[in-house]
Every structure is written in structure tokens, then in C-alpha cells.
Design a protein around this motif. Structure first.
Motif, PDB file in Angstrom:
ATOM      1  N   VAL A 111      -2.302  51.823 -35.739  1.00 52.05           N
ATOM      2  CA  VAL A 111      -2.174  51.295 -33.862  1.00 52.05           C
ATOM      3  C   VAL A 111      -2.989  53.175 -33.429  1.00 52.05           C
ATOM      4  O   VAL A 111      -3.792  53.025 -32.544  1.00 52.05           O
ATOM      5  CB  VAL A 111      -0.807  51.042 -32.916  1.00 52.05           C
ATOM      6  N   LEU A 112      -2.137  53.820 -34.108  1.00 50.13           N
ATOM      7  CA  LEU A 112      -2.509  55.192 -33.624  1.00 50.13           C
ATOM      8  C   LEU A 112      -3.932  55.718 -33.927  1.00 50.13           C
ATOM      9  O   LEU A 112      -4.879  57.150 -32.973  1.00 50.13           O
ATOM     10  CB  LEU A 112      -1.505  56.333 -34.680  1.00 50.13           C
ATOM     11  N   ALA A 113      -4.624  55.276 -34.825  1.00 52.01           N
ATOM     12  CA  ALA A 113      -6.407  56.176 -35.474  1.00 52.01           C
ATOM     13  C   ALA A 113      -7.178  55.461 -34.001  1.00 52.01           C
ATOM     14  O   ALA A 113      -8.122  56.812 -34.258  1.00 52.01           O
ATOM     15  CB  ALA A 113      -6.542  55.291 -36.766  1.00 52.01           C
ATOM     16  N   PRO A 114      -6.918  54.117 -33.845  1.00 48.49           N
ATOM     17  CA  PRO A 114      -8.187  54.118 -32.691  1.00 48.49           C
ATOM     18  C   PRO A 114      -8.002  54.368 -31.403  1.00 48.49           C
ATOM     19  O   PRO A 114      -8.411  55.861 -31.047  1.00 48.49           O
ATOM     20  CB  PRO A 114      -7.868  52.781 -32.328  1.00 48.49           C
ATOM     21  N   VAL A 136      -4.753  60.390 -38.402  1.00 45.32           N
ATOM     22  CA  VAL A 136      -5.569  61.518 -38.624  1.00 45.32           C
ATOM     23  C   VAL A 136      -6.433  61.957 -39.921  1.00 45.32           C
ATOM     24  O   VAL A 136      -7.950  61.396 -39.372  1.00 45.32           O
ATOM     25  CB  VAL A 136      -4.642  62.456 -38.336  1.00 45.32           C
ATOM     26  N   ALA A 137      -6.366  61.171 -40.796  1.00 43.83           N
ATOM     27  CA  ALA A 137      -7.411  61.560 -42.059  1.00 43.83           C
ATOM     28  C   ALA A 137      -8.037  59.794 -42.166  1.00 43.83           C
ATOM     29  O   ALA A 137      -9.354  59.655 -42.116  1.00 43.83           O
ATOM     30  CB  ALA A 137      -6.116  61.151 -43.682  1.00 43.83           C
ATOM     31  N   ILE A 138      -7.709  58.793 -41.051  1.00 45.28           N
ATOM     32  CA  ILE A 138      -8.311  57.531 -40.613  1.00 45.28           C
ATOM     33  C   ILE A 138      -9.461  58.225 -39.814  1.00 45.28           C
ATOM     34  O   ILE A 138     -10.551  57.788 -39.862  1.00 45.28           O
ATOM     35  CB  ILE A 138      -7.817  55.945 -40.780  1.00 45.28           C
ATOM     36  N   ALA A 139      -8.869  58.815 -38.950  1.00 49.21           N
ATOM     37  CA  ALA A 139      -9.693  58.815 -37.685  1.00 49.21           C
ATOM     38  C   ALA A 139     -11.063  60.325 -37.658  1.00 49.21           C
ATOM     39  O   ALA A 139     -12.365  59.521 -37.429  1.00 49.21           O
ATOM     40  CB  ALA A 139      -8.736  59.396 -36.335  1.00 49.21           C
ATOM     41  N   ALA A 140     -10.849  60.915 -38.771  1.00 45.47           N
ATOM     42  CA  ALA A 140     -11.740  61.592 -39.166  1.00 45.47           C
ATOM     43  C   ALA A 140     -12.990  61.429 -39.516  1.00 45.47           C
ATOM     44  O   ALA A 140     -13.972  61.571 -39.716  1.00 45.47           O
ATOM     45  CB  ALA A 140     -10.671  63.393 -40.004  1.00 45.47           C
ATOM     46  N   GLY A 141     -12.158  60.303 -40.489  1.00 49.01           N
ATOM     47  CA  GLY A 141     -13.518  59.698 -40.925  1.00 49.01           C
ATOM     48  C   GLY A 141     -13.938  58.322 -40.482  1.00 49.01           C
ATOM     49  O   GLY A 141     -15.792  58.682 -40.315  1.00 49.01           O
ATOM     50  N   VAL A 142     -13.835  57.994 -39.731  1.00 51.42           N
ATOM     51  CA  VAL A 142     -14.291  57.361 -38.347  1.00 51.42           C
ATOM     52  C   VAL A 142     -14.865  57.907 -37.941  1.00 51.42           C
ATOM     53  O   VAL A 142     -16.134  58.121 -37.607  1.00 51.42           O
ATOM     54  CB  VAL A 142     -13.417  56.554 -37.455  1.00 51.42           C
ATOM     55  N   ASN A 166     -20.153  60.265 -35.899  1.00 52.44           N
ATOM     56  CA  ASN A 166     -20.825  61.476 -35.461  1.00 52.44           C
ATOM     57  C   ASN A 166     -22.592  61.774 -36.639  1.00 52.44           C
ATOM     58  O   ASN A 166     -23.388  61.687 -36.142  1.00 52.44           O
ATOM     59  CB  ASN A 166     -20.255  62.610 -35.604  1.00 52.44           C
ATOM     60  N   ARG A 167     -21.834  60.719 -37.487  1.00 52.36           N
ATOM     61  CA  ARG A 167     -23.958  60.915 -38.559  1.00 52.36           C
ATOM     62  C   ARG A 167     -24.470  59.250 -37.035  1.00 52.36           C
ATOM     63  O   ARG A 167     -25.497  59.815 -37.444  1.00 52.36           O
ATOM     64  CB  ARG A 167     -23.520  60.458 -39.778  1.00 52.36           C
ATOM     65  N   ALA A 168     -23.701  58.546 -37.516  1.00 53.01           N
ATOM     66  CA  ALA A 168     -24.575  57.268 -37.154  1.00 53.01           C
ATOM     67  C   ALA A 168     -25.314  57.655 -35.561  1.00 53.01           C
ATOM     68  O   ALA A 168     -26.707  57.398 -35.261  1.00 53.01           O
ATOM     69  CB  ALA A 168     -23.649  56.483 -36.452  1.00 53.01           C
ATOM     70  N   PHE A 169     -24.708  58.615 -34.637  1.00 51.52           N
ATOM     71  CA  PHE A 169     -25.314  59.263 -33.381  1.00 51.52           C
ATOM     72  C   PHE A 169     -25.843  60.319 -33.209  1.00 51.52           C
ATOM     73  O   PHE A 169     -26.082  61.121 -31.939  1.00 51.52           O
ATOM     74  CB  PHE A 169     -24.328  58.080 -32.395  1.00 51.52           C
ATOM     75  N   ALA A 170     -26.021  61.153 -34.249  1.00 50.44           N
ATOM     76  CA  ALA A 170     -26.119  62.281 -34.116  1.00 50.44           C
ATOM     77  C   ALA A 170     -27.693  62.459 -33.826  1.00 50.44           C
ATOM     78  O   ALA A 170     -29.260  61.538 -34.120  1.00 50.44           O
ATOM     79  CB  ALA A 170     -26.862  62.763 -36.062  1.00 50.44           C
ATOM     80  N   GLY A 171     -27.853  63.092 -32.297  1.00 48.67           N
ATOM     81  CA  GLY A 171     -29.135  63.298 -31.874  1.00 48.67           C
ATOM     82  C   GLY A 171     -29.176  62.824 -30.741  1.00 48.67           C
ATOM     83  O   GLY A 171     -30.173  62.609 -29.950  1.00 48.67           O
ATOM     84  N   SER A 172     -28.252  61.468 -30.402  1.00 41.05           N
ATOM     85  CA  SER A 172     -28.966  60.492 -29.330  1.00 41.05           C
ATOM     86  C   SER A 172     -27.892  60.315 -28.219  1.00 41.05           C
ATOM     87  O   SER A 172     -28.868  60.222 -27.127  1.00 41.05           O
ATOM     88  CB  SER A 172     -28.855  58.853 -30.322  1.00 41.05           C
ATOM     89  N   LEU A 178     -12.984  66.076 -32.828  1.00 42.74           N
ATOM     90  CA  LEU A 178     -11.612  65.400 -33.520  1.00 42.74           C
ATOM     91  C   LEU A 178     -10.919  67.584 -33.255  1.00 42.74           C
ATOM     92  O   LEU A 178     -12.283  68.464 -34.213  1.00 42.74           O
ATOM     93  CB  LEU A 178     -11.004  65.589 -34.512  1.00 42.74           C
ATOM     94  N   THR A 179      -9.968  67.380 -32.669  1.00 43.99           N
ATOM     95  CA  THR A 179      -9.822  69.297 -32.996  1.00 43.99           C
ATOM     96  C   THR A 179      -8.482  69.151 -33.884  1.00 43.99           C
ATOM     97  O   THR A 179      -7.260  68.437 -33.375  1.00 43.99           O
ATOM     98  CB  THR A 179      -9.885  69.773 -31.371  1.00 43.99           C
TER      99      THR A 179
END
Lengths: 395, 242
Positions: A26-29, A329-335, A340-346, A356-357
Motif C-alpha cells: 500500500v505504501l509503495a504506490p 521505499v526500496a520498491i518505490a525507488a525501483g519504480v 525516470n528512464r522511460a520518460f527521460a526528457g519527455s 524521491l528524496t
């Protein structure tokens, strides 16, 4: 106490893992959602703020605006910068390379003053200094630091007269300031060209002082709002006052609306999700206490104090919350990495879509821990209230 | 010899299996180191009495002194922690089916009372385990033990912290008849060796008598006009009995 609580958790490690996973699921999303809000909205906003043109308001119809109006506007806290403007028709000049007369380039002459957001980092300019756009520099073949001749021509009683001003190029204007051929000069230079075209200045006249220039009425102005939020209101006020202006008020208003709506959307989803999360966490912990009622009663019968009994579910809840938050946090960081890679520059340029900070991770863990402990205290009070007699006879 | 337990005109109402019951204890005393079986049919209030004696449930009225402490005053003052501390230091309990924590090894289960009482004594734990024949099972969890072994672990736990009083509620209810005799004998022997007084609730007074326990049977009275059945445990003071 700690050993007892952890031994219990270890014994039921599969259940513990399930609780932690449920917590993380629940927390990761929510963390990703929050990261997206940070990344997209904050990024979009920052980008808008970075573009000085977004805060620009320019009057478009030539009027006679008295110095009192400029003084009033300059004092308005919503206006960060204002510079008067001469008539559009008289704000065009011919630039020439000093060694190649005849190779003239007609450019728009724009007034500037210290603190101009379009020319960040530039202090006061002398009357014989100029900032040129990149295209103008290129076409003239002039380098920063070089000289250039600015001139305007008029015909008077059949004769052609030319006002010619030798200028020094002190900088190249950033592309955000001017895309087309343009030259930035001080107000007295603009006034002189206007006066010359009006016939009130002689061909050998030279630019006056800034102070003196500011005492005259002008045809219009260019100003920059202090904040993005001020643009729509200022735009509206000028129109109401009968001064036609051009600005990005509508775009800004739209973006501000989007920002607000997105923030509200994120808040609603996060609120609902977060509330559900805390409820599920609390219910899980409560169920755990109910399940362990017999064990707790037995411990009470063996003489464990209420405080120690209360600590059992607290420690276990804390462990579940921390493990769950770490997992989330680990899951969220992965997602976030994938996003970020998928939407890089778009979507948000070179800014990360999902931001994420450490503070967010700590916040998520803190909220989880707090919620878990709150639920556990309620559950624990129940645990403490389990009558020890229940431990003696076992159903 | 001083009385470890002394009850006077204690009453407690409770719900029996069917009708409301009133438990009455006009006189009850137990000397230090004394063993006694409380006999009565099921639902006669044996467990309720044991709970009161274990300081786990408050009497409704009467006088109750345990180890020189006025228990009624502690209950009236809601001094739950004081009661818990007294329970932890002075009382050992053997629940019906052992009541072991499934997530702890036999050894950790036995050590539980020592830890709670703040009286760690590994040598005593070891000695009790050997006496009870469960030394080889100390590293196992309750699920891996037989019913009889679990019951012996529970006995060891009840004695590990050197309590003054051991309470056992139907310790033989869930074990094989042959084992039941052995459990009762073990309990009596170990309590005697530790100098602890012992109270065993049982529905089988003959077995308890065979195992050498004095037996106090309860007198049950049919419901009176108010519809409340009474169950009376009456034991004359030690001085009178002597």
C-alpha cells in the motif's frame, strides 16, 4: 521483552513477512505517487519560473503614459521589474559592422535597465553599450567586446539625415530573451532615436542621462511580475485600466489551475490511500492482538506487568512498520528509476519525472511508524486489559 | 507454622455452565509447603477459586491475605502492577493443557517465570528438567513435544522461579490416566522438594487421594429462592484442625 517480541515475530516470520509486504504494497504506490507529484508538478512549475518570458507583460498599443504611472508601477510589490518603451515604429535601428559599411542589419531595439530578468546578471549599462541577440551577432559577424554602428535615418525637407551612434557589444542575449534579431540598449538611446525620428533631435545629438529620460512620458512598457501567480491579475488590471497588454496570462492561469488541480488530485488519492493504509495496518495489528489473546493472558498470569504487556504489540508493530516502510521505499525507488528512464526528457525535460528524496523516505517511515504505533497502542491497551484469568483455563 | 493463604468469608459470583453460581469460601487456610487437592464436579467453581488465589480475579467480598499481604486492599486500590509483581515472584501456575508459548523453546518457556521474576537461575532450570525427565527436550518447541512432556515443561516453569505457592488447574485433564498419576506425583514431589505449597484443582478426588493429597471437597447447594446455586469450599483453620 524485546527478545520475547522478536522471538514471536521470528517464529511467525512468514506472517511477519506478509504483514510487512502488505504494508509495503500500500505504501509503495503512495510514495511513487508523491514522487510523481514532486517531479511533474514541481518540475513544470520550476521550468515556468525559469522562463523569464512567462512573467513578462508588455503594453501593445502606443499611449502617453506619464512618469507618475511608472513610479506607481515600480512601487507595486507584484512587479519585479519595469522599463518604459518608446513607440514601436521608432524602436527599429540599423546595425552595421564598423569595417563593412553598407552591410546593414535592421533589428528591433529593446529597452533594458539594471535587474532586467531577460538579461540576468547584467548590471547597469552605459549609453554606448549594447547586448545583441545571438542571431544578430552572427549575421553581423561581430564578437562580444567588438564595436558596432547603430543608425537611424530620416528625411527632412527632402534631405536624408542620419543619426549614427558607435556602440560596444558587451554581451550576447540569452536565447530566452530574444529569438529574433534584437538589440538591447539603455532608455536614453531609445529616446534619442525616437526624438531624432520625431525631428526634435539633431543628427549630432548624443544620448542623455537615465534620470532625465525617466522624467518623460512613454508610449508603453515592458514589465516582469514578481511571481507567476501575479501575471493573470496584473494582466486583468491593465486591461480594465484601458492599457492593452500582451502576456502569457492565459497560459500561466491554465498552468496554475493545472498545478492546483494536480495537487488536489494527488492529495485526494494520497489521502484516501494513506487513510486506507493506516486502517489496514491498524486492523492487522488489532487482529494480531486478538490472535495472541491467549498468549498475552498467559503472560499476564505469569506476572508480566501491564506496561510490559503493552510493549509487546508496540514492538511488533514497530518492527512491521519499519520493515514495511523499508520495503516500500526500496520498491518505490525501483519504480521511480524505471519511470525516470522511460520518460527521460519527455515530460519534464531533463528533470526526473519521479522525484524521491531522503526526506520523503524518512517521512514515509515516520508516518508508518506513527500510524502503526497508534494502532498498536489501541491494540495494546486491549492486550493489557486481557484478564490474566483467561490464561488459566484455555477454552 | 504460619498460614501462607488465608481467606475469610470470601464470595464471588460467576456464571456457571447454566445457572448463575455463587462461590463461597467461609474459611480457608493453607500452610507454607502444604499440598491440597480441591475437588468438585466441573462447573463447581474450582477454577474460579484458583483464579482468585492466583491473584488473577478479584473476590467480590471478604478477607484475603496471601504471604502476609492484604490482597483485598490491592484489588480495591486497583494496584494491578503490585498484584502482577506478587504473582510473578510468589506464584507458579500450571494451566490445564500446559499453556506454553509456541514460539519459545521448552527451555525459554521454563525460563519465562525466572525472567519475569528477575530471578535467572540456569542451574535450577537444568535440575528441574532432569528431575522431570525433559532435559533432552529443552531445545525443542512445544509443537514437537508430547502432551506429557508439555505438562512437565509447564510444571518446571511453575517451579523455576521458586514460588511459595503452585496452583494447578486440572493438570491431569488432558493426559492419559496412567500419566495422570505420574503428573500428580511429580507435582507433589517437586513442590515438596522446593518447599512450595501446592493446590491442585481436580474433578477426580480418588486419584488425588491415591497420589497422597489431602482432599477438600466442595459442597454444592441447589438454587435457592433467588435462583442462585451455591458452591462452598470450607476449610477449618489450621489451629483448629490440629
Amino acid at each position: 521483552m524485546l527478545r520475547l517480541a522478536l522471538a514471536d515475530l521470528w517464529h511467525e516470520r512468514v506472517l511477519f513477512l506478509c504483514s510487512a509486504l502488505g504494508c509495503a504494497a500500500v505504501l509503495a504506490p503512495l510514495i511513487v505517487l508523491f514522487g510523481l507529484r514532486q517531479g511533474v508538478v514541481a518540475g513544470l512549475r520550476a521550468e515556468l519560473l525559469e522562463d523569464p518570458r512567462a512573467r513578462e507583460i508588455v503594453s501593445v498599443v502606443n499611449r502617453t503614459l506619464e512618469p507618475a504611472l511608472f513610479e506607481r508601477l515600480a512601487a507595486d510589490p507584484r512587479i519585479a521589474f519595469i522599463v518604459p518603451r518608446t513607440r514601436a515604429l521608432s524602436a527599429t535601428i540599423l546595425l552595421e559592422h564598423p569595417d563593412r559599411p553598407g552591410s546593414g542589419l535592421r533589428v528591433e531595439l529593446l529597452p533594458t535597465a539594471p535587474g532586467d530578468p531577460l538579461l540576468p546578471g547584467r548590471g547597469a549599462m552605459a549609453a554606448d553599450e549594447m547586448v545583441l541577440s545571438a542571431t544578430a551577432l552572427q549575421r553581423l559577424g561581430v564578437a562580444v567586446g567588438g564595436g558596432v554602428v547603430a543608425s537611424v535615418a530620416r528625411s527632412r525637407e527632402g534631405r536624408r539625415e542620419v543619426l549614427s551612434l558607435p556602440m560596444r557589444v558587451v554581451a550576447e542575449a540569452p536565447s530566452s530573451a530574444a529569438l529574433r534579431d534584437a538589440a538591447f540598449a539603455t532608455l536614453p538611446v531609445l529616446l534619442l532615436t525616437e526624438d531624432f525620428l520625431d525631428g526634435t533631435a539633431a543628427p549630432d545629438a548624443r544620448p542623455g542621462g537615465e534620470e532625465e529620460a525617466r522624467r518623460r512620458p512613454f508610449a508603453g512598457f515592458r514589465l516582469h511580475a514578481a511571481r507567476l501567480e501575479d501575471v493573470p491579475a496584473l494582466d486583468r488590471e491593465f486591461r480594465v485600466a484601458g492599457i492593452e497588454v500582451a502576456s502569457r496570462a492565459e497560459a500561466v492561469a491554465g498552468l496554475l489551475r493545472l498545478d492546483r488541480n494536480l495537487a488536489l488530485l494527488f492529495l485526494t488519492i494520497a489521502g484516501a490511500g494513506g487513510l486506507g493504509y493506516l486502517v489496514s495496518l491498524g486492523v492487522g495489528l488489532w487482529a494480531q492482538v486478538e490472535r495472541k489473546r491467549r498468549d498475552l493472558a498467559l503472560l499476564a498470569l505469569l506476572g508480566l506487568r501491564r506496561r510490559a504487556l503493552l510493549a509487546l504489540p508496540l514492538i511488533q508493530a514497530g518492527a512491521v512498520a519499519l520493515a514495511g516502510a523499508a520495503l516500500a521505499v526500496a520498491i518505490a525507488a525501483g519504480v521511480a528509476g524505471v519511470l525516470n528512464r522511460a520518460f527521460a526528457g519527455s515530460v519534464t525535460g531533463d528533470r526526473p519525472v519521479c522525484l524521491l528524496t531522503h526526506a520523503m523516505a524518512a517521512g514515509a517511515a515516520g508516518v508508518t511508524l506513527l500510524g502503526a504505533l497508534l494502532a498498536a497502542v489501541l491494540a495494546g491497551l486491549r492486550a493489557g486489559a486481557v484478564p490474566p484469568a483467561e490464561g488459566l483455563s484455555e477454552g | 507454622m504460619t498460614a501462607l493463604l488465608s481467606l475469610r468469608d470470601v464470595r464471588k459470583a460467576y456464571r456457571g455452565d447454566a445457572a448463575p453460581f455463587a462461590l463461597e469460601v467461609p474459611r480457608f487456610e493453607l500452610a507454607e509447603g502444604e499440598a491440597l487437592a480441591l475437588a468438585g464436579p466441573s462447573g463447581s467453581g474450582k477454577s474460579t477459586l484458583l483464579m482468585m488465589l492466583a491473584l488473577a480475579a478479584p473476590p467480590d467480598a471478604g478477607g484475603f491475605v496471601f504471604a502476609g499481604t492484604d490482597i483485598m486492599r490491592l484489588w480495591r486500590g486497583a494496584r494491578r502492577d503490585a498484584l502482577a509483581a506478587l504473582r510473578a515472584r510468589r506464584i507458579g501456575v500450571v494451566p490445564q493443557t500446559g499453556g506454553l508459548l509456541s514460539y519459545l523453546t521448552a527451555e525459554a518457556n521454563i525460563a519465562l517465570t525466572q525472567r519475569i521474576a528477575g530471578r535467572r537461575d540456569a542451574a535450577r532450570l537444568r535440575m528441574l528438567a532432569e528431575e522431570l525427565g525433559i532435559a533432552a527436550q529443552l531445545g525443542r518447541r512445544p509443537a514437537e513435544l508430547s502432551v506429557g512432556q508439555r505438562q512437565r515443561v509447564a510444571i518446571a516453569r511453575a517451579l523455576a522461579h521458586r514460588p511459595a505457592l503452585v496452583l494447578a488447574d486440572e493438570p491431569t485433564a488432558s493426559v492419559h490416566p496412567e500419566l495422570a498419576d505420574a503428573v500428580l506425583a511429580l507435582l507433589r514431589r517437586e513442590c515438596a522438594a522446593s518447599g512450595a505449597a501446592l493446590l491442585v484443582a481436580t474433578h477426580d478426588p480418588d486419584r488425588a487421594a491415591r497420589a497422597g493429597y489431602p482432599v477438600l471437597a466442595c459442597a454444592t447447594h441447589a438454587p435457592d429462592a433467588s435462583g442462585v446455586a451455591r458452591s462452598v469450599f470450607d476449610r477449618p483453620p489450621l489451629a483448629e484442625a490440629a
